[in-house]
Every structure is written in C-alpha cells, then in structure tokens.
Design an enzyme around this catalytic site. Sequence first.
Site, PDB file in Angstrom:
ATOM      1  N   ASP A 111     -10.091  -4.027  -5.810  1.00 54.44           N
ATOM      2  CA  ASP A 111      -9.457  -3.394  -4.659  1.00 54.44           C
ATOM      3  C   ASP A 111     -10.056  -2.000  -4.519  1.00 54.44           C
ATOM      4  O   ASP A 111      -9.845  -1.139  -5.371  1.00 54.44           O
ATOM      5  CB  ASP A 111      -7.944  -3.328  -4.886  1.00 54.44           C
ATOM      6  CG  ASP A 111      -7.173  -2.720  -3.723  1.00 54.44           C
ATOM      7  OD1 ASP A 111      -7.800  -2.127  -2.837  1.00 54.44           O
ATOM      8  OD2 ASP A 111      -5.931  -2.828  -3.721  1.00 54.44           O
TER       9      ASP A 111
ATOM     10  N   HIS B  34      -7.502  -5.382  -0.500  1.00 50.51           N
ATOM     11  CA  HIS B  34      -6.305  -4.546  -0.520  1.00 50.51           C
ATOM     12  C   HIS B  34      -5.106  -5.198   0.161  1.00 50.51           C
ATOM     13  O   HIS B  34      -4.034  -4.609   0.193  1.00 50.51           O
ATOM     14  CB  HIS B  34      -6.629  -3.201   0.160  1.00 50.51           C
ATOM     15  CG  HIS B  34      -5.583  -2.157  -0.018  1.00 50.51           C
ATOM     16  ND1 HIS B  34      -5.144  -1.748  -1.268  1.00 50.51           N
ATOM     17  CD2 HIS B  34      -4.880  -1.432   0.904  1.00 50.51           C
ATOM     18  CE1 HIS B  34      -4.220  -0.808  -1.115  1.00 50.51           C
ATOM     19  NE2 HIS B  34      -4.032  -0.611   0.186  1.00 50.51           N
TER      20      HIS B  34
ATOM     21  N   SER C   8       0.829  -1.196   0.000  1.00 48.54           N
ATOM     22  CA  SER C   8       0.000   0.000   0.000  1.00 48.54           C
ATOM     23  C   SER C   8       0.872   1.259   0.000  1.00 48.54           C
ATOM     24  O   SER C   8       1.729   1.417  -0.861  1.00 48.54           O
ATOM     25  CB  SER C   8      -0.967  -0.051   1.188  1.00 48.54           C
ATOM     26  OG  SER C   8      -1.975   0.919   1.081  1.00 48.54           O
TER      27      SER C   8
END
Length: 267
Positions: free
Chosen positions: A217, A245, A95
């Site tokens: 996502d 995610h 991320s």
Amino acid sequence: MDIDRRNNVTVTGNPQGPTVVLAHGFGCDQNMWRLTVPALVEDYRVVLFDYVGSGRAEPSAFSEDRYASLDGYARDVVEVCKALDLRDAVFVGHSVSAMIGVLAADMAPQRIGALVMVAPSPRYIDDDDYRGGFSVEDIDELLESLESNYLGWSAAMAPVIMGNAEQPELGEELTNSFCATDPDMARVFARTTFLSDSRDDLKRVTVPTLVLECTQDVIAPREVGAFVHQAIPGSTLVTLDATGHCPHLSAPEVTNEAITAFLAGLR
C-alpha cells in the site's frame, strides 16, 4: 440544517441488528462501500453518509474553518450518530476516516463501541523513527500539484493509490470520484488529511479495534499498520491478501470476511 440532507445519510439493512457505520476516505463517497454493504445487511443495520465536501453532501454546509482539522469531520460523525440516536455502533473507517473515527469515539464514547480501521495512517510524513511513507518534500509536492491542477493530479494519482493495475477500471473509478469532488473543498480535505498527526490520539482508544492493512500500500505501508496496532492496546491486526489502498474495492471478499468475523466476535 437537517443532518440527513447535510451528509446524505443512508440507512439500510436489518433494523433490529447492531449498527455499523461505514465512512469513506478522501476524494470518495459512500458508494465506495457498495461491495461491503451486501455482506452486512442481513444481520446489521448499516449507516452510510458523505462528509461535507464529498459525494452528495450539501455543499452549502462546507466551512473551511471547520474542515481545516480532522475534528471538523469527527463532529460530522458525532452529529450523524446523535441524529440517529446510535449507541455502541461499530465505526468502519477507510484511510483518513479511521483516524476520524478515533476522534469521534473520544468525543462521544457512548455512540461508538468498536472501530474497524481499513488502511489507516495516523501520520503520512516520516518522523524520526516513525515511517509514514512520505517525506515532507513528498507531501509538499503532492499538495502543490493537487492545488495547481486538481483534475490532472486526480488522473495521475488515483491509479497509483488504488494499485491493482490488472484491474484498471478501479483506478478509473477512483479518478472519477476524485474529479467529481469540488476542487476547493478537496484542497482543504487533502491538506487536513496529509498534514495530520493523530499518533497521540491512538493511545486514548479503549474500544475493541480491528486494524486492516494490505500487503502493499503506497499510502499506508505495513510499518504504519504495525504502529497503529502497537499503539492501540488490545487491537487486532489483520494483513489482508490484497494490494493497494482500497481493499474494499479491489479485494472485497477477504475484506468483508475480516470485517464480519470481527463483528461476530462482538456479539
């Protein structure tokens, strides 16, 4: 302050192998990589750590000024690499850590020799022809909710971020991880994350790079994966057979296969 204590650094795996650094995302800690570590330890030296403000990092080291930009987190990475005297390490960032890795590689190119970006996003807010997945109003509302009731926000958002409703225990784990984070420190990291724009930084990436995206996502839609891939010359884009995610938790087998195949290609 000792870096090992400041960032709760853990070193495991094969001391003779190439080094892989695993970096967690917002609201998480190094434990989120527990299903990836076993796939690496036989052949690689594996370094894990917690960003200041997360996990078991030393809370007294937190500075709102430093961590109000991604550069502050990238400095954490560089300082960990320097303390361990790492050379040409492979940085695996989940991320927002994917973008932190981009900045760290630019700050200390001799320390980081390749990047693996797991569900990356250089900008979360839509902008002209760019689709980040959120409007300005979406992000303002998200941050306002987070700042006014962090525990309530965590309980509501973590299962959405994780996806995979058929595995509710994963959403519960992410909720617990969010809730274990100091709300004031989480507020700073959240604003830094969701208001960041690292699109121009991608153009400076010169190391081998693997971009991993999921088929669905809500945080980093596939348009974002395509953008990152196109912005980094020579990068490889892999669409995992995974949703949500956090594919390293929800679909560890396919995620680990993609990472280890990329690593093998570097040797």
